[in-house]
Design an enzyme around this catalytic site. Structure first.
Site, PDB file in Angstrom:
ATOM      1  N   TYR A  89      49.644  28.970  41.035  1.00  0.00           N
ATOM      2  CA  TYR A  89      48.547  29.937  40.905  1.00  0.00           C
ATOM      3  C   TYR A  89      48.419  30.794  42.158  1.00  0.00           C
ATOM      4  O   TYR A  89      48.139  31.983  42.088  1.00  0.00           O
ATOM      5  CB  TYR A  89      47.233  29.209  40.565  1.00  0.00           C
ATOM      6  CG  TYR A  89      47.403  28.504  39.262  1.00  0.00           C
ATOM      7  CD1 TYR A  89      47.348  29.222  38.069  1.00  0.00           C
ATOM      8  CD2 TYR A  89      47.745  27.162  39.210  1.00  0.00           C
ATOM      9  CE1 TYR A  89      47.588  28.606  36.859  1.00  0.00           C
ATOM     10  CE2 TYR A  89      47.989  26.531  38.006  1.00  0.00           C
ATOM     11  CZ  TYR A  89      47.912  27.262  36.838  1.00  0.00           C
ATOM     12  OH  TYR A  89      48.164  26.657  35.638  1.00  0.00           O
TER      13      TYR A  89
ATOM     14  N   GLU B 278      33.160  48.253  57.243  1.00  0.00           N
ATOM     15  CA  GLU B 278      34.560  47.965  56.920  1.00  0.00           C
ATOM     16  C   GLU B 278      35.044  48.804  55.738  1.00  0.00           C
ATOM     17  O   GLU B 278      36.113  48.537  55.191  1.00  0.00           O
ATOM     18  CB  GLU B 278      34.719  46.461  56.650  1.00  0.00           C
ATOM     19  CG  GLU B 278      34.489  45.660  57.932  1.00  0.00           C
ATOM     20  CD  GLU B 278      34.516  44.153  57.765  1.00  0.00           C
ATOM     21  OE1 GLU B 278      33.856  43.657  56.816  1.00  0.00           O
ATOM     22  OE2 GLU B 278      35.173  43.481  58.560  1.00  0.00           O
TER      23      GLU B 278
HETATM   24 ZN    ZN Z   1      35.150  41.501  57.952  1.00  0.00          ZN
END
Ligand code: ZN
Length: 203
Positions: A110, A64
């Site tokens: 937040y 990735e």
């Molecule tokens: Zn992934």
């Protein structure tokens, strides 16, 4: 914080499992990223990859890595990218009927500050490089993205800010699922607009 310390921390707290999840930090030559097939609980060596996706040194990079490179190209102010398959955010990524431009409501200040508006990107099979173009375009205006049937990816100025953001995203996904079926009052648009983002800003 080092990449190895961040990786251990994510793994030890159950935010990644098996060999899922990857972390990158920007360096002058491109980025240092966790290697393919490694558990974030035991990772020790990092791969050096340029922002065009070419592997320069170290172990074989995460499959990735192209996604991290796309985020770093799109956000010159970002110094780190964290991607997980964390349970609650991934559960949300599998739901039907979501607002794809704004997946999680701003339940807390937040979330609004650390994550901002979270878009849902279309599904692509693992390794499909077309995701790089889609992610790069979306990352120009959003520091956090949710990948359909996959998980979140977050860019921030520093590694510790990226960890904070991915964890805030996971906790907000958990709240979103806990509150399903219950009348909910998220922050109003005016309350959301009043908050200053933390880290890289969304135009
Ligand atoms: Zn992934």
């Amino acid at each position: 914080m080092s990449v190895v310390a961040a990786a251990r921390s994510l793994f030890d707290r159950g935010l990644t499992h098996g060999s899922t999840g990857n972390i990158s930090v920007r360096v002058p030559e491109g980025m240092l990223i966790t290697p393919t097939g490694s558990s974030l609980g035991t990772v020790a060596e990092l791969s050096l990859v340029d922002l065009g996706g070419a592997h320069h040194s170290g172990p074989k990079p995460s499959k990735e890595a192209f996604l991290h490179a796309a985020m770093l190209r799109a956000r010159p102010d970002a110094g780190a990218v964290v991607h997980t398959h964390s349970t609650y955010a991934t559960a949300v990524s599998c739901m039907d009927g979501l607002d794809e431009a704004d997946v999680l409501p701003p339940l807390t200040a937040y979330f609004a500050m650390r994550v901002g508006r979270l878009p849902l990107l279309p599904y692509f099979a693992p390794g499909d490089q077309r995701l790089a173009g889609v992610a790069e375009t979306a990352a120009r205006t959003h520091s956090a993205l949710l990948l359909r049937n996959h998980g979140p990816i977050v860019a921030a100025a520093t590694l510790s800010a990226a960890l904070d953001a991915v964890e805030e995203l996971e906790e907000t996904a958990k709240l979103f699922l806990l509150l399903r079926g219950v009348p909910v009052r998220p922050l109003t648009e005016a309350q959301r607009a009043d908050l200053l983002p933390i880290g890289p800003t969304c135009p």
